[in-house]
Design a protein around this motif. Structure first.
Motif, mmCIF file in Angstrom:
data_model
loop_
_atom_site.group_PDB
_atom_site.id
_atom_site.type_symbol
_atom_site.label_atom_id
_atom_site.label_comp_id
_atom_site.label_asym_id
_atom_site.label_seq_id
_atom_site.Cartn_x
_atom_site.Cartn_y
_atom_site.Cartn_z
ATOM 1 N N ARG A 163 1.073 -1.236 -0.014
ATOM 2 C CA ARG A 163 0.034 -0.081 0.044
ATOM 3 C C ARG A 163 0.942 1.168 0.094
ATOM 4 N N ARG A 177 1.184 7.263 1.471
ATOM 5 C CA ARG A 177 0.695 8.509 1.271
ATOM 6 C C ARG A 177 -0.440 8.883 2.462
ATOM 7 N N SER A 178 -1.358 7.802 2.622
ATOM 8 C CA SER A 178 -2.388 7.902 3.548
ATOM 9 C C SER A 178 -1.802 7.845 5.028
ATOM 10 N N ARG A 179 -0.702 6.995 5.269
ATOM 11 C CA ARG A 179 -0.021 7.083 6.458
ATOM 12 C C ARG A 179 0.751 8.278 6.763
ATOM 13 N N ILE A 209 -0.039 11.192 5.787
ATOM 14 C CA ILE A 209 -1.158 12.299 6.038
ATOM 15 C C ILE A 209 -1.729 11.960 7.412
ATOM 16 N N ALA A 210 -1.822 10.697 7.836
ATOM 17 C CA ALA A 210 -2.478 10.439 9.321
ATOM 18 C C ALA A 210 -1.323 10.928 10.270
#
Length: 536
Positions: A94, A97-99, A101-102
């Motif tokens: 995966r 990016r999402s990590r 941002i979080a």
């Protein structure tokens, strides 16, 4: 499939909790010996093994393992059946990016709470806000660690090619290859060393604050305290010292609780003639030496908060009933004097049953022989075996020793977290070696000998461990600084950074990497070349 993995996790948790209970009981005995070694004495008694301990151990072991297996179980359930039949199938990685941002959001929220808490350091709940902010910032950094893994491990491992040639280059590249794995491997070590660093910074700041407080907030040459902090000693000690040759000022200090503005407050009492000098009080308004029966001194910040000025009556509720005391002076905030000061005469009248001093301060004449005065004081307190005499340097060392004992106890407990992190690195490296069986076989086939292979695995472990140590030290130092600022109202008014301790923490991180790599490196070196190459 997901249910099967969760059941497997539950069984593993049960077995782990059982083993943990047995090892925990043995570890409790070792901890008692370890705390004694760092100077912390625990109450005597046998090992207590309550039923609650068993219940909590199994509950935590099973629940934590089941929760930890939830994400892997879901991933296993998403593998297509036809794809799972192929040995080469790998779950797609995966995006980070999402990590990112979080993690960035958590870090920013934590930083905002920290700034707010530190800005309101004198308000109620400020320390709690700082604690929450520090925790969120810590989680944010942990979440961002995969993004940091590659650049940081590249920087840490940059000297390895020059020092160890191709082996060093491979060790560094292996550490950089999978940022998620490197971050998860280093995370446990990061947490342990972050806590060690935070408490080291806080402890060093406390010791520095104690030194400055004694130097700046006390004007005595000798300090008399009880051997038991919970018990005072006879007021005859202070009375016997007054009028002795070469002794200029003496006061005993007592303390008890009253009500001011319907709130419980602690008042300190002493000799009005000696208090301003021996407590190094700085006059803000009024006359501090005018303290006597029916009067009170208040620190300037408290007086301002309560809108009190010199000459006003202050309602005070003593155990024997309410009264009013006239405010005759205010003084700059003192970490030793407290907020409210009254005379010993007033104290004796209001607290007739509280006749023991908890502290006696002695100041000598300007050109007095301190050694001779010390002998005179020792002779005076000889009939009182529960009284200890210390000069200023001895008093400071005694306060620092108490801090060191507390830190030693904390370090012993945190050492367990570091040991757990060591096992985590061993497990991850062992799995990594198994995943790279074919690669290791090919490296052996093209000429890498067993010694070079072991070195490669060790260097990879060192890079990952130092990455965790550096990240832990950075986060821990920040948390230590935040805690120091947040606890300013509790007397920790000086920030001090324990450079030698922090360097030692990073070195320990590297050594842990070497230790963690022993088993995986031996396993890799013992692989049969042909079988390793044939592995798919």
């Amino acid at each position: 499939m997901q249910l099967a993995v969760q059941l497997e996790a539950g069984i593993v948790g049960f077995v782990g909790a059982t083993i943990g209970l047995v090892l925990g009981a043995a570890l409790a005995v070792l901890l008692r010996a370890a705390t004694a070694a760092v100077g912390v004495s625990l109450p005597e008694g046998g090992l207590v093994f309550a039923p609650r301990t068993i219940i909590v151990a199994y509950a935590v072991g099973i629940v934590v393992t089941a929760v930890a297996a939830f994400v892997p179980a879901r991933k296993a359930a998403t593998v297509p059946p036809i794809a799972a039949m192929r040995e080469t199938f790998v779950l797609p990685a995966r995006s980070l990016r999402s990590r990112g941002i979080a993690g960035g959001a958590l870090a920013l929220i934590g930083a905002a709470l920290l700034v707010f808490g530190l800005a309101a350091a004198t308000g109620k709940g400020a320390a709690a806000v700082v604690g929450v902010g520090a925790g969120l910032a810590f989680l944010g950094v942990a979440t961002l660690s995969p993004l940091l893994a590659r650049p940081v491990t590249r920087a840490i491992g940059s000297p390895l090619p020059a020092l160890f040639g191709a082996t060093g280059r491979l060790g560094r590249e292996n550490a950089m290859r999978n940022p998620r794995r490197s971050a998860s491997t280093a995370s446990a070590l990061m947490i342990g060393l972050a806590l060690v660093s935070a408490f080291s910074v806080l402890g060093q700041s406390i010791k520095k604050s104690v030194t400055e407080t004694v130097s700046n907030s006390l004007g005595a040459d000798f300090y008399l305290t009880s051997t038991s902090f919970a018990q005072g000693f006879s007021a005859d000690v202070a009375r016997s010292l007054r009028g002795k040759p070469d002794i200029e000022l003496v006061t005993g200090l007592r303390s008890d609780t009253v009500k001011i503005n319907d709130k419980k407050k602690s008042v300190t009492a002493g000799d009005p003639a000696a208090l301003p000098t021996l407590l190094a009080l700085k006059t803000a308004a009024g006359d501090l030496r005018a303290l006597g029966r029916g009067s009170i001194l208040i620190d300037a910040d408290t007086a301002k908060e309560q809108k009190l000025s010199v000459g006003q009556a202050v309602p005070v509720v003593f155990p024997d009933g309410p009264t009013t005391l006239r405010l005759v002076g205010t003084f700059d905030k003192s970490q030793v004097a407290g907020q409210y000061l009254i005379s010993l005469d007033e104290f004796n009248q209001r607290f007739p049953t509280s006749t023991l001093d908890f502290f006696v301060l002695v100041k000598t004449e300007k050109n007095a022989d301190l050694a001779q005065v010390r002998q005179e004081i020792d002779a005076t307190v000889k009939p009182h075996p529960n009284v200890e005499v210390r000069d200023q340097s001895e008093f400071i060392r005694q306060q620092e020793k108490q801090v060191d004992q507390l830190l030693g106890f904390v370090y012993v407990l945190l050492a367990l977290a570091v040991v757990i992190a060591l096992f985590g690195i061993v497990n991850t490296l062992a799995l990594s070696v198994i995943e790279r069986t074919r690669e290791i076989g090919l490296l052996r086939a093209v000429g890498m000998n067993r010694r070079q292979l072991r070195r490669m695995v060790r260097l990879e472990a060192v890079v990952i461990a130092v990455f965790g140590a550096v990240l832990g030290v950075a986060v821990g130092s920040f948390l230590g600084w935040a805690l120091t600022i947040a606890l300013k109202e509790q007397g920790i008014n000086t920030f001090a950074y324990p450079t030698a301790t922090i360097i030692a923490v990073v070195i320990v991180g590297g050594l842990l990497g070497v230790l963690a790599a022993i088993f995986p490196a031996r396993r890799a070196a013992k692989m049969d070349i042909l079988r390793a190459i044939a592995t798919t």
